[in-house]
Design a protein around this motif. Structure first.
Motif, short mmCIF file in Angstrom:
data_model
loop_
_atom_site.label_atom_id
_atom_site.label_comp_id
_atom_site.label_asym_id
_atom_site.label_seq_id
_atom_site.Cartn_x
_atom_site.Cartn_y
_atom_site.Cartn_z
N ILE A 17 0.85 -1.19 0.00
CA ILE A 17 0.00 0.00 0.00
C ILE A 17 0.88 1.24 0.00
O ILE A 17 1.73 1.41 0.87
CB ILE A 17 -0.95 0.01 1.20
N LEU A 18 0.66 2.08 -0.99
CA LEU A 18 1.33 3.37 -1.09
C LEU A 18 0.40 4.44 -0.56
O LEU A 18 -0.69 4.63 -1.09
CB LEU A 18 1.69 3.66 -2.55
N ASP A 19 0.82 5.15 0.48
CA ASP A 19 0.04 6.24 1.07
C ASP A 19 0.60 7.54 0.52
O ASP A 19 1.76 7.88 0.78
CB ASP A 19 0.16 6.19 2.59
N VAL A 20 -0.21 8.27 -0.26
CA VAL A 20 0.27 9.50 -0.91
C VAL A 20 -0.17 10.77 -0.16
O VAL A 20 -0.06 11.87 -0.69
CB VAL A 20 -0.15 9.58 -2.39
N ILE A 37 4.78 8.13 0.55
CA ILE A 37 5.37 9.10 -0.38
C ILE A 37 4.29 10.11 -0.72
O ILE A 37 3.33 9.77 -1.42
CB ILE A 37 5.89 8.43 -1.67
N PRO A 38 4.40 11.35 -0.24
CA PRO A 38 3.40 12.36 -0.60
C PRO A 38 3.27 12.49 -2.12
O PRO A 38 4.26 12.35 -2.85
CB PRO A 38 3.94 13.64 0.02
N LEU A 39 2.07 12.77 -2.58
CA LEU A 39 1.81 12.87 -4.01
C LEU A 39 2.81 13.79 -4.71
O LEU A 39 3.31 13.48 -5.78
CB LEU A 39 0.38 13.34 -4.27
N GLY A 40 3.12 14.92 -4.09
CA GLY A 40 4.04 15.88 -4.69
C GLY A 40 5.46 15.38 -4.84
O GLY A 40 6.26 15.97 -5.57
#
Length: 103
Positions: A17-20, A37-40
């Motif tokens: 699971i990637l939490d953006v 990994i933040p979306l930005g």
């Protein structure tokens, strides 16, 4: 772009699971064991993600994760958006952590 419910993702053994979400959001409530990994920062940190397994993407309610999943698909990843984000994850009664305590 494919999407799955939080319950269906939780049922996947060994799901990545990637939490953006942003760090401040993650600190308030998160799922243990996610890749954060933040979306930005996704473009510059894409090499931190496995390419040989499905990546399930999570945000607060599903908007940013849908953007991230579309981007990852365009880069050759098998990516799936988690419908409703962590809000739906919580509503489904799935395990999560709130500011240091289990939810």
């Amino acid at each position: 772009m494919r999407s799955m419910s939080p319950a269906d993702v939780h049922a996947v053994d060994g799901a990545v699971i990637l939490d953006v979400r942003e760090p401040r959001e993650h600190e308030r409530a998160h799922i243990e064991g996610t890749i954060d990994i933040p979306l930005g920062e996704l473009v510059s940190r894409i090499d931190e993600l496995p390419r040989d397994i499905t990546v399930y993407v999570l945000c607060h309610v599903g908007g940013r994760s849908a953007q991230a999943a579309q981007y990852l698909e365009a880069q050759g990843f098998d990516a799936v958006n988690i419908d409703g984000g962590i809000v739906e994850w919580h509503r489904a009664g799935l395990p999560w952590t709130l500011a240091g305590s289990e939810g």
